[in-house]
Scaffold this motif. Structure first.
Motif, mmCIF file in Angstrom:
data_model
loop_
_atom_site.group_PDB
_atom_site.id
_atom_site.type_symbol
_atom_site.label_atom_id
_atom_site.label_comp_id
_atom_site.label_asym_id
_atom_site.label_seq_id
_atom_site.Cartn_x
_atom_site.Cartn_y
_atom_site.Cartn_z
ATOM 1 N N HIS A 144 -8.521 -15.367 18.750
ATOM 2 C CA HIS A 144 -9.178 -14.522 19.526
ATOM 3 C C HIS A 144 -8.904 -12.753 19.384
ATOM 4 O O HIS A 144 -9.232 -12.332 19.925
ATOM 5 C CB HIS A 144 -8.177 -15.123 20.567
ATOM 6 C CG HIS A 144 -7.680 -14.356 22.239
ATOM 7 N ND1 HIS A 144 -8.986 -14.440 23.232
ATOM 8 C CD2 HIS A 144 -7.446 -12.378 22.473
ATOM 9 C CE1 HIS A 144 -8.803 -13.715 23.849
ATOM 10 N NE2 HIS A 144 -8.019 -12.327 23.660
ATOM 11 N N GLU A 145 -7.628 -12.943 18.950
ATOM 12 C CA GLU A 145 -6.524 -11.460 18.218
ATOM 13 C C GLU A 145 -7.137 -10.471 17.700
ATOM 14 O O GLU A 145 -8.350 -9.424 17.603
ATOM 15 C CB GLU A 145 -5.137 -11.132 18.462
ATOM 16 C CG GLU A 145 -4.561 -12.028 18.948
ATOM 17 C CD GLU A 145 -4.550 -11.380 20.478
ATOM 18 O OE1 GLU A 145 -5.210 -10.441 20.485
ATOM 19 O OE2 GLU A 145 -4.295 -11.965 21.166
ATOM 20 N N HIS A 148 -10.786 -9.487 18.600
ATOM 21 C CA HIS A 148 -10.407 -7.522 19.362
ATOM 22 C C HIS A 148 -10.763 -7.111 18.325
ATOM 23 O O HIS A 148 -11.644 -5.717 18.059
ATOM 24 C CB HIS A 148 -9.531 -8.124 19.829
ATOM 25 C CG HIS A 148 -9.048 -8.936 21.662
ATOM 26 N ND1 HIS A 148 -10.129 -8.453 22.303
ATOM 27 C CD2 HIS A 148 -8.360 -8.963 22.059
ATOM 28 C CE1 HIS A 148 -9.262 -9.259 23.522
ATOM 29 N NE2 HIS A 148 -8.038 -10.095 23.549
ATOM 30 N N GLU A 165 -11.671 -10.194 26.866
ATOM 31 C CA GLU A 165 -11.418 -11.163 26.628
ATOM 32 C C GLU A 165 -11.832 -12.652 26.973
ATOM 33 O O GLU A 165 -11.734 -13.162 25.447
ATOM 34 C CB GLU A 165 -10.698 -11.748 27.904
ATOM 35 C CG GLU A 165 -9.196 -10.127 28.052
ATOM 36 C CD GLU A 165 -8.252 -10.265 26.567
ATOM 37 O OE1 GLU A 165 -8.220 -11.403 26.215
ATOM 38 O OE2 GLU A 165 -7.997 -8.772 26.860
ATOM 39 N N HIS A 215 -8.041 -11.911 31.912
ATOM 40 C CA HIS A 215 -7.852 -12.162 31.006
ATOM 41 C C HIS A 215 -8.985 -13.126 31.434
ATOM 42 O O HIS A 215 -9.655 -14.199 30.567
ATOM 43 C CB HIS A 215 -6.722 -13.011 29.856
ATOM 44 C CG HIS A 215 -5.960 -12.537 29.059
ATOM 45 N ND1 HIS A 215 -5.436 -11.120 29.639
ATOM 46 C CD2 HIS A 215 -5.739 -11.998 27.642
ATOM 47 C CE1 HIS A 215 -4.235 -11.048 28.446
ATOM 48 N NE2 HIS A 215 -5.169 -10.964 27.349
HETATM 49 ZN ZN LIG Z 1 -7.342 -10.595 24.557
#
Ligand SMILES: [Zn+2]
Length: 236
Positions: A144-145, A148, A165, A215
């Motif tokens: 997930h990170e 980004h 998100e 989120h």
């Molecule tokens: Zn995030």
């Protein structure tokens, strides 16, 4: 796992099956595609971790996730820029190196910082989820990170933060599906329940999607993740 959480997982699972089945024939049977995260099976080129414990899983998923995006960018004629640092910090004792644009890293969080192109995570928090929920926590949070970091490289912008998100959740799903397809990860029984429990933990308790720190609810986040798992990056 306590029984209320198990019950919730079953309820969420049922809701998901129902909503995912809308485009196809309505059926009560579970989705054909596995909606799960992953367990490392073997050391792959450049990612020589066994994935047999917390630290090893974290290293492995970082390596495999970047490997996935390197290939993905290359296939699209671009170049993926690996993150510059991957910082583990402990609760409220984050080092200054984890400060992002003047803001100190908070406990119980993981984040990507475009100012410095790095990812930092509270190792105590991640480890406690890993212990309580299972390895799926790590195999979701880290990709997930990285999602980004991909958005930053693509210059992706949305009016509302929640869209960023949910897209990162979708990218995480696409990453895991891609790694399963390349046989670098494989699904394991119980991963889907672990993922649902993890999203229950990190999802918003209420649906105030317009808030700058929103989120998404666990249900919305699961939908985004499943979209990536089933349809890949382009669907995100
Ligand atoms: Zn995030």
């Amino acid at each position: 796992m306590s029984s209320p959480r198990v019950l919730l997982a079953i309820l969420l699972s049922a809701a998901l099956t129902a909503s995912c089945g809308l485009d196809e024939e309505p059926t009560a049977s579970p989705p054909k595609k596995p909606r799960k995260t992953a367990e490392a099976v073997k050391a792959a080129s450049g990612c020589d971790e066994a994935g047999d414990g917390f630290e090893s899983d974290v290293k492995l998923v970082r390596c495999l996730t970047e490997k996935f995006w390197v290939k993905r960018f290359k296939d699209a004629g671009g170049t993926y820029q690996p993150i510059k640092r991957f910082i583990a910090y402990r609760g409220n004792r984050a080092p200054s190196s984890a400060t992002c644009a003047g803001e100190k890293a908070e406990p119980e969080n993981a984040f990507y910082c475009s100012d410095g192109h790095f990812i930092a995570y509270d190792v105590d928090w991640l480890k406690s989820m890993y212990r309580q929920i299972g390895d799926a926590a790590v195999y979701f949070v880290i990709p997930h990170e990285f999602g980004h970091s991909v958005q930053a490289q693509l210059g992706t912008e949305f009016k509302y933060n929640v869209k960023l998100e949910l897209q990162a959740d979708c990218y995480a799903g696409a990453t895991l599906a891609g790694l399963v397809e390349s046989e670098e990860l494989e699904f394991e029984d119980g991963d889907d329940e672990e993922l649902i429990a993890n999203l229950e933990e990190v999802g918003d308790p209420t649906d105030e999607w317009w808030e700058p720190d929103a989120h998404g609810t666990p249900e919305k986040r699961m939908k985004a993740l499943v979209k990536g798992l089933e349809k890949g990056v382009d669907a995100c």
